[in-house]
Scaffold this motif. Sequence first.
Motif, PDB file in Angstrom:
ATOM      1  N   GLU A   1       1.063  -1.328   0.033  1.00  0.00           N
ATOM      2  CA  GLU A   1      -0.198  -0.117  -0.084  1.00  0.00           C
ATOM      3  C   GLU A   1       1.074   1.295   0.060  1.00  0.00           C
ATOM      4  O   GLU A   1       1.251   1.822   0.922  1.00  0.00           O
ATOM      5  CB  GLU A   1      -0.655  -0.036   1.107  1.00  0.00           C
ATOM      6  CG  GLU A   1      -1.759  -1.248   1.328  1.00  0.00           C
ATOM      7  CD  GLU A   1      -2.650  -1.324   2.518  1.00  0.00           C
ATOM      8  OE1 GLU A   1      -2.618  -0.192   3.294  1.00  0.00           O
ATOM      9  OE2 GLU A   1      -3.277  -2.397   2.777  1.00  0.00           O
ATOM     10  N   SER A   2       1.566   1.557  -0.938  1.00  0.00           N
ATOM     11  CA  SER A   2       2.820   2.542  -1.092  1.00  0.00           C
ATOM     12  C   SER A   2       2.510   3.948  -1.803  1.00  0.00           C
ATOM     13  O   SER A   2       3.094   4.505  -2.083  1.00  0.00           O
ATOM     14  CB  SER A   2       3.678   1.987  -1.934  1.00  0.00           C
ATOM     15  OG  SER A   2       3.395   1.397  -3.308  1.00  0.00           O
ATOM     16  N   ALA A   3       1.088   4.009  -2.185  1.00  0.00           N
ATOM     17  CA  ALA A   3       0.746   5.412  -2.782  1.00  0.00           C
ATOM     18  C   ALA A   3       1.079   6.505  -1.949  1.00  0.00           C
ATOM     19  O   ALA A   3       1.427   7.725  -2.594  1.00  0.00           O
ATOM     20  CB  ALA A   3      -0.904   5.498  -3.255  1.00  0.00           C
ATOM     21  N   GLY A   4       1.187   6.361  -0.730  1.00  0.00           N
ATOM     22  CA  GLY A   4       1.261   7.601   0.074  1.00  0.00           C
ATOM     23  C   GLY A   4       2.778   8.004   0.125  1.00  0.00           C
ATOM     24  O   GLY A   4       3.233   9.150   0.489  1.00  0.00           O
ATOM     25  N   VAL A   5       3.795   7.089  -0.424  1.00  0.00           N
ATOM     26  CA  VAL A   5       5.190   7.527  -0.502  1.00  0.00           C
ATOM     27  C   VAL A   5       5.342   8.667  -1.340  1.00  0.00           C
ATOM     28  O   VAL A   5       6.276   9.454  -1.061  1.00  0.00           O
ATOM     29  CB  VAL A   5       5.990   6.286  -0.827  1.00  0.00           C
ATOM     30  CG1 VAL A   5       7.517   6.597  -1.074  1.00  0.00           C
ATOM     31  CG2 VAL A   5       5.688   4.962  -0.061  1.00  0.00           C
ATOM     32  N   ALA A   6       4.493   8.812  -2.292  1.00  0.00           N
ATOM     33  CA  ALA A   6       4.609   9.932  -3.293  1.00  0.00           C
ATOM     34  C   ALA A   6       4.341  11.334  -2.439  1.00  0.00           C
ATOM     35  O   ALA A   6       4.945  12.347  -2.658  1.00  0.00           O
ATOM     36  CB  ALA A   6       3.855   9.788  -4.436  1.00  0.00           C
ATOM     37  N   VAL A   7       3.417  11.153  -1.654  1.00  0.00           N
ATOM     38  CA  VAL A   7       2.978  12.277  -0.896  1.00  0.00           C
ATOM     39  C   VAL A   7       4.118  12.899   0.094  1.00  0.00           C
ATOM     40  O   VAL A   7       4.254  13.950   0.184  1.00  0.00           O
ATOM     41  CB  VAL A   7       1.582  12.049  -0.208  1.00  0.00           C
ATOM     42  CG1 VAL A   7       1.144  13.303   0.857  1.00  0.00           C
ATOM     43  CG2 VAL A   7       0.574  11.889  -1.041  1.00  0.00           C
ATOM     44  N   ALA A   8       4.534  11.647   0.837  1.00  0.00           N
ATOM     45  CA  ALA A   8       5.741  11.967   1.865  1.00  0.00           C
ATOM     46  C   ALA A   8       6.832  12.581   1.136  1.00  0.00           C
ATOM     47  O   ALA A   8       7.535  13.698   1.510  1.00  0.00           O
ATOM     48  CB  ALA A   8       6.061  10.609   2.287  1.00  0.00           C
ATOM     49  N   HIS A   9       7.246  11.962   0.093  1.00  0.00           N
ATOM     50  CA  HIS A   9       8.464  12.515  -0.782  1.00  0.00           C
ATOM     51  C   HIS A   9       8.245  13.917  -1.225  1.00  0.00           C
ATOM     52  O   HIS A   9       9.082  14.761  -1.324  1.00  0.00           O
ATOM     53  CB  HIS A   9       8.852  11.752  -1.914  1.00  0.00           C
ATOM     54  CG  HIS A   9       9.480  10.488  -1.682  1.00  0.00           C
ATOM     55  ND1 HIS A   9      10.551  10.433  -0.687  1.00  0.00           N
ATOM     56  CD2 HIS A   9       9.186   9.236  -2.254  1.00  0.00           C
ATOM     57  CE1 HIS A   9      10.852   9.058  -0.419  1.00  0.00           C
ATOM     58  NE2 HIS A   9      10.230   8.483  -1.216  1.00  0.00           N
ATOM     59  N   ALA A  10       6.817  14.225  -1.647  1.00  0.00           N
ATOM     60  CA  ALA A  10       6.514  15.784  -2.205  1.00  0.00           C
ATOM     61  C   ALA A  10       6.706  16.945  -1.073  1.00  0.00           C
ATOM     62  O   ALA A  10       7.159  17.774  -0.862  1.00  0.00           O
ATOM     63  CB  ALA A  10       5.188  15.710  -2.767  1.00  0.00           C
ATOM     64  N   LEU A  11       6.143  16.206   0.132  1.00  0.00           N
ATOM     65  CA  LEU A  11       6.397  17.029   1.498  1.00  0.00           C
ATOM     66  C   LEU A  11       7.928  17.128   1.714  1.00  0.00           C
ATOM     67  O   LEU A  11       8.164  18.693   2.086  1.00  0.00           O
ATOM     68  CB  LEU A  11       5.690  16.243   2.700  1.00  0.00           C
ATOM     69  CG  LEU A  11       4.174  16.526   2.950  1.00  0.00           C
ATOM     70  CD1 LEU A  11       3.680  15.435   3.859  1.00  0.00           C
ATOM     71  CD2 LEU A  11       3.908  18.018   3.128  1.00  0.00           C
ATOM     72  N   THR A  12       8.752  16.279   1.690  1.00  0.00           N
ATOM     73  CA  THR A  12       9.937  16.802   2.062  1.00  0.00           C
ATOM     74  C   THR A  12      10.538  17.583   1.038  1.00  0.00           C
ATOM     75  O   THR A  12      11.785  18.045   1.262  1.00  0.00           O
ATOM     76  CB  THR A  12      11.014  15.324   2.317  1.00  0.00           C
ATOM     77  OG1 THR A  12      10.934  14.628   0.906  1.00  0.00           O
ATOM     78  CG2 THR A  12      10.290  14.447   3.454  1.00  0.00           C
ATOM     79  N   ALA A  13      10.298  17.511  -0.290  1.00  0.00           N
ATOM     80  CA  ALA A  13      11.063  18.333  -1.288  1.00  0.00           C
ATOM     81  C   ALA A  13      10.471  19.703  -1.313  1.00  0.00           C
ATOM     82  O   ALA A  13      10.994  20.498  -1.973  1.00  0.00           O
ATOM     83  CB  ALA A  13      10.698  17.604  -2.582  1.00  0.00           C
ATOM     84  N   GLY A  14       9.307  20.058  -0.548  1.00  0.00           N
ATOM     85  CA  GLY A  14       8.584  21.457  -0.691  1.00  0.00           C
ATOM     86  C   GLY A  14       9.426  22.201   0.402  1.00  0.00           C
ATOM     87  O   GLY A  14      10.133  21.960   1.221  1.00  0.00           O
ATOM     88  N   PRO A  15       8.656  23.345   0.722  1.00  0.00           N
ATOM     89  CA  PRO A  15       9.136  24.430   1.655  1.00  0.00           C
ATOM     90  C   PRO A  15       8.983  23.674   2.902  1.00  0.00           C
ATOM     91  O   PRO A  15       8.284  23.168   3.223  1.00  0.00           O
ATOM     92  CB  PRO A  15       8.589  25.659   1.425  1.00  0.00           C
ATOM     93  CG  PRO A  15       7.257  25.154   0.709  1.00  0.00           C
ATOM     94  CD  PRO A  15       7.605  24.092  -0.027  1.00  0.00           C
TER      95      PRO A  15
END
Length: 208
Positions: free
Chosen positions: A36-50
């Motif tokens: 159930e790995s779809a949330g990984v993309a959300v996590a990475h986008a958070l860490t890449a943002g401000p």
Amino acid sequence: MALGRSVGGRFVIADELGNPASPRRVLIVGCIHGDESAGVAVAHALTAGPAPANADLWVIPVMNPDGMAAQTRGNAHGVDFNRNFPAEWQPLGPPGSVDFAGGGPLSEPESRLVAALIRRVRPTVGIWFHQPMAVVDTSQGPKAIERRFARQVGLPERSLTVHAGSATRWENTIVANSAFVVELPPGPLSTTSVRRYVAAIRTIIDSG
């Protein structure tokens, strides 16, 4: 930073962003079940943002790196982390079954690592991503935040079963009414959907 290693020797990573002195502490877990790995993309986008200016944001993209590599629900021991935490833990299922809870609460190195971080940080809000039911679980946690999050991402609200040994159930014993589950739709998220979830998390970070 690396919290430690999984059963299979892979790193369990946690990223801290923002203001460590802030009383507002937000935890995001992108993947607890390896399939159930779809949330990984959300996590990475958070860490890449401000980084947030007024909150201490902790992001664990993948709690279960062995399961994600093998596309299995449990870890390399076949343990379901969402049955392995101390809150009302029960010896569920034989090894290899879908709900196998392990040999005891926090029997797995991955769950011990994450539990230690939660005890130290004491998140005021925790969001744990799952799949594939496409709902925001309102069975526990901060109701006003859940409702706002559900509206912002376009998911219905639904009260799901609170399982023995679940991560959110236990986190809510550390900080009451802090943690909840977001069940994402099946499959990977589109870029637009990832942005929508990130925006909803940033609303929580900015306004509590």
